[in-house]
Motif scaffolding. Structure first.
Motif, PDB file in Angstrom:
ATOM      1  N   UNK A  22      -3.477   7.358 -11.356  1.00  0.00           N
ATOM      2  CA  UNK A  22      -4.934   7.544 -11.334  1.00  0.00           C
ATOM      3  C   UNK A  22      -5.673   6.374 -10.699  1.00  0.00           C
ATOM      4  N   UNK A  23      -5.105   5.179 -10.748  1.00  0.00           N
ATOM      5  CA  UNK A  23      -5.785   4.003 -10.189  1.00  0.00           C
ATOM      6  C   UNK A  23      -5.357   3.687  -8.765  1.00  0.00           C
ATOM      7  N   UNK A  24      -4.514   4.521  -8.177  1.00  0.00           N
ATOM      8  CA  UNK A  24      -4.007   4.257  -6.830  1.00  0.00           C
ATOM      9  C   UNK A  24      -5.150   4.268  -5.809  1.00  0.00           C
ATOM     10  N   UNK A  25      -5.428   3.123  -5.209  1.00  0.00           N
ATOM     11  CA  UNK A  25      -6.454   3.038  -4.179  1.00  0.00           C
ATOM     12  C   UNK A  25      -7.871   3.119  -4.690  1.00  0.00           C
ATOM     13  N   UNK A  26      -8.072   3.043  -6.003  1.00  0.00           N
ATOM     14  CA  UNK A  26      -9.434   3.073  -6.563  1.00  0.00           C
ATOM     15  C   UNK A  26      -9.964   1.644  -6.630  1.00  0.00           C
ATOM     16  N   UNK A  27     -11.128   1.363  -6.050  1.00  0.00           N
ATOM     17  CA  UNK A  27     -11.665  -0.006  -6.113  1.00  0.00           C
ATOM     18  C   UNK A  27     -11.915  -0.421  -7.561  1.00  0.00           C
ATOM     19  N   UNK A  28     -11.601  -1.672  -7.848  1.00  0.00           N
ATOM     20  CA  UNK A  28     -11.711  -2.182  -9.216  1.00  0.00           C
ATOM     21  C   UNK A  28     -12.460  -3.505  -9.191  1.00  0.00           C
ATOM     22  N   UNK A  29     -13.700  -3.491  -9.653  1.00  0.00           N
ATOM     23  CA  UNK A  29     -14.528  -4.693  -9.630  1.00  0.00           C
ATOM     24  C   UNK A  29     -14.235  -5.639 -10.786  1.00  0.00           C
ATOM     25  N   UNK A  30     -13.289  -5.292 -11.629  1.00  0.00           N
ATOM     26  CA  UNK A  30     -12.976  -6.175 -12.742  1.00  0.00           C
ATOM     27  C   UNK A  30     -12.153  -7.389 -12.304  1.00  0.00           C
ATOM     28  N   UNK A  31     -11.633  -7.368 -11.081  1.00  0.00           N
ATOM     29  CA  UNK A  31     -10.925  -8.536 -10.562  1.00  0.00           C
ATOM     30  C   UNK A  31     -11.208  -8.653  -9.059  1.00  0.00           C
ATOM     31  N   UNK A  32     -11.192  -9.852  -8.520  1.00  0.00           N
ATOM     32  CA  UNK A  32     -11.670 -10.066  -7.148  1.00  0.00           C
ATOM     33  C   UNK A  32     -10.798  -9.462  -6.070  1.00  0.00           C
ATOM     34  N   UNK A  33      -9.561  -9.120  -6.355  1.00  0.00           N
ATOM     35  CA  UNK A  33      -8.713  -8.508  -5.334  1.00  0.00           C
ATOM     36  C   UNK A  33      -8.723  -6.974  -5.441  1.00  0.00           C
ATOM     37  N   UNK A  34      -9.659  -6.446  -6.221  1.00  0.00           N
ATOM     38  CA  UNK A  34      -9.720  -4.996  -6.395  1.00  0.00           C
ATOM     39  C   UNK A  34     -10.369  -4.250  -5.257  1.00  0.00           C
ATOM     40  N   UNK A  35     -10.625  -4.921  -4.130  1.00  0.00           N
ATOM     41  CA  UNK A  35     -11.245  -4.271  -2.980  1.00  0.00           C
ATOM     42  C   UNK A  35     -10.272  -4.044  -1.831  1.00  0.00           C
ATOM     43  N   UNK A  36      -8.968  -4.292  -2.077  1.00  0.00           N
ATOM     44  CA  UNK A  36      -7.983  -4.076  -1.008  1.00  0.00           C
ATOM     45  C   UNK A  36      -6.662  -3.586  -1.606  1.00  0.00           C
ATOM     46  N   UNK A  37      -5.806  -3.071  -0.736  1.00  0.00           N
ATOM     47  CA  UNK A  37      -4.502  -2.557  -1.141  1.00  0.00           C
ATOM     48  C   UNK A  37      -3.462  -3.108  -0.175  1.00  0.00           C
ATOM     49  N   UNK A  38      -2.400  -3.697  -0.731  1.00  0.00           N
ATOM     50  CA  UNK A  38      -1.328  -4.241   0.109  1.00  0.00           C
ATOM     51  C   UNK A  38      -0.235  -3.196   0.303  1.00  0.00           C
ATOM     52  N   UNK A  39       0.189  -3.025   1.551  1.00  0.00           N
ATOM     53  CA  UNK A  39       1.223  -2.047   1.907  1.00  0.00           C
ATOM     54  C   UNK A  39       2.237  -2.720   2.832  1.00  0.00           C
ATOM     55  N   UNK A  40       3.295  -1.978   3.147  1.00  0.00           N
ATOM     56  CA  UNK A  40       4.263  -2.401   4.155  1.00  0.00           C
ATOM     57  C   UNK A  40       4.560  -1.229   5.067  1.00  0.00           C
ATOM     58  N   UNK A  41       4.788  -1.531   6.340  1.00  0.00           N
ATOM     59  CA  UNK A  41       5.170  -0.503   7.294  1.00  0.00           C
ATOM     60  C   UNK A  41       6.688  -0.560   7.444  1.00  0.00           C
TER      61      UNK A  41
END
Length: 366
Positions: free
Chosen positions: A137-156
């Motif tokens: 449910x939280x996959x890719x949902x922005x989370x303002x409760x922590x400062x890194x909640x505005x991005x998603x890290x992936x690998x190609x």
């Protein structure tokens, strides 16, 4: 002699000194009034009115009935086509293996919840993975409760860069059997516009933040904050970046040099993705030891993705073929939650050592 008859005075001027002395009274008595005389006169002829132009001919009569209609066609129109069926799991596996072996690659995100540090899952009791429902449910949902909640890290993932993040360097997770965590494969074409930068190694991008959630004009590229600053609810020493997670060359070099990286260590721009992947130095890693050079890190912007997150862009749930039973059970639970959420995707194994077919279906016992 002056005579009056019915108020009319007549004067006879034929006799001098006398007025109509010989006029007989009887002739006046029998005469009709003057207006009767006038009425008896013939009326003058009036001019005849000018002749009018002839009327146009009448319109032709309306037909007594409508013209005959052609008989209805006996040819039936084809029925509407049903929506295309979703691809089967085997078809998806074939497509993914082809992309992995080609230039496109496959975009993957390890389900790390709110992030993982050396203490385990952040925000999760005991540092262990949160429930499968939370991970989905939280996959890719922005989370303002922590400062890194505005991005998603992936690998190609691809033949030339098969490595995917694992938690073997986190003692708590490794001991609990979560060295290889479940991951999801995402639609890279749809999410291409969210790519903000690429590192040819694991840059630990959760350490890079902006004063504004999602970045903004006040985000100074790569400037190190010497003392504690207040960035919303996070009054801790932080690094700033031109986009959250994308630092300057100095930051990237500090992260890469301890691993023996000798190339151009920096955050590559989205249009430099191929150059970023070409700059990887995974061959410097030692087998069996965690290494930041084993995989690349792509930073996606999710600040405006909304409550729907990125679940609709998931192509498959995957788990490393070397994962423990605990990790496989967690992956299967995530896959079941996806099914309950009307997102039908396959559950796959990923073997980065397989050149021909790195992806395969997980059997019922797997």
């Amino acid at each position: 002699c002056h005579h009056r008859h019915q108020g009319l005075a007549l004067w006879d001027t034929n006799q001098r000194g006398s007025v109509c002395p010989s006029l007989s009274h009887s002739m006046w008595v029998d005469q009709p009034p003057l207006f009767v005389w006038l009425a008896a006169l013939p009326s003058p002829a009036l001019p005849s009115p000018p002749s009018l132009p002839p009327l146009p001919p009448p319109p032709p009569p309306l037909p007594s009935r409508l013209p005959p209609q052609p008989p209805p066609s006996t040819t039936l129109s084809p029925p509407p086509q049903p929506p295309p069926s979703p691809p089967t799991s085997s078809t998806i596996v074939t497509i993914l293996n082809g992309q992995w072996g080609g230039a496109a690659g496959v975009l993957a995100h390890v389900l790390d919840g709110q992030g993982i540090d050396m203490s385990g899952f952040k925000g999760s009791p005991g540092g262990l993975p949160p429930p499968a429902r939370t991970l989905w449910d939280t996959l890719g949902v922005p989370d303002r409760s922590h400062p890194w909640g505005d991005r998603l890290s992936c690998s190609l993932l691809s033949l030339r860069s098969p490595g995917l993040y694992d938690a073997s360097n986190v003692p708590l997770l490794a001991e609990a059997g979560y060295t290889h965590l479940p991951a999801v494969l995402l639609d890279a074409e749809v999410l291409r516009g969210r790519l903000r930068c690429c590192y040819p190694f694991d840059a630990g991008s959760t350490k890079l933040h902006c004063g504004t959630f999602g970045g903004g004009a006040g985000c100074t590229p790569g400037r190190r904050v010497a003392s504690a600053v207040s960035l919303g609810p996070w009054p801790t020493p932080l690094l700033t970046a031109r986009f959250p997670g994308c630092g300057d060359r100095d930051y990237a070099q500090r992260e890469a040099r301890p691993w023996g990286f000798e190339g151009d260590a920096r955050a590559y721009k989205p249009d430099e993705l191929a150059k970023c992947l070409d700059g990887m130095e995974a061959e410097r890693c030692v087998e069996g030891r965690w290494c930041a050079l084993s995989h690349n890190e792509l930073v996606l912007d999710i600040a405006d993705s909304g409550d729907d997150g990125l679940q609709r862009f998931v192509r498959a749930v995957v788990v490393d073929s070397r994962a423990s039973g605990m990790a496989v059970r967690l992956a299967r639970a995530v896959w079941a939650v996806a099914e309950q959420s009307n997102r039908t995707v396959p559950l796959l194994h990923y073997d980065p050592r397989s050149v021909a077919a790195p992806f395969s279906e997980v059997d019922n016992e797997g």
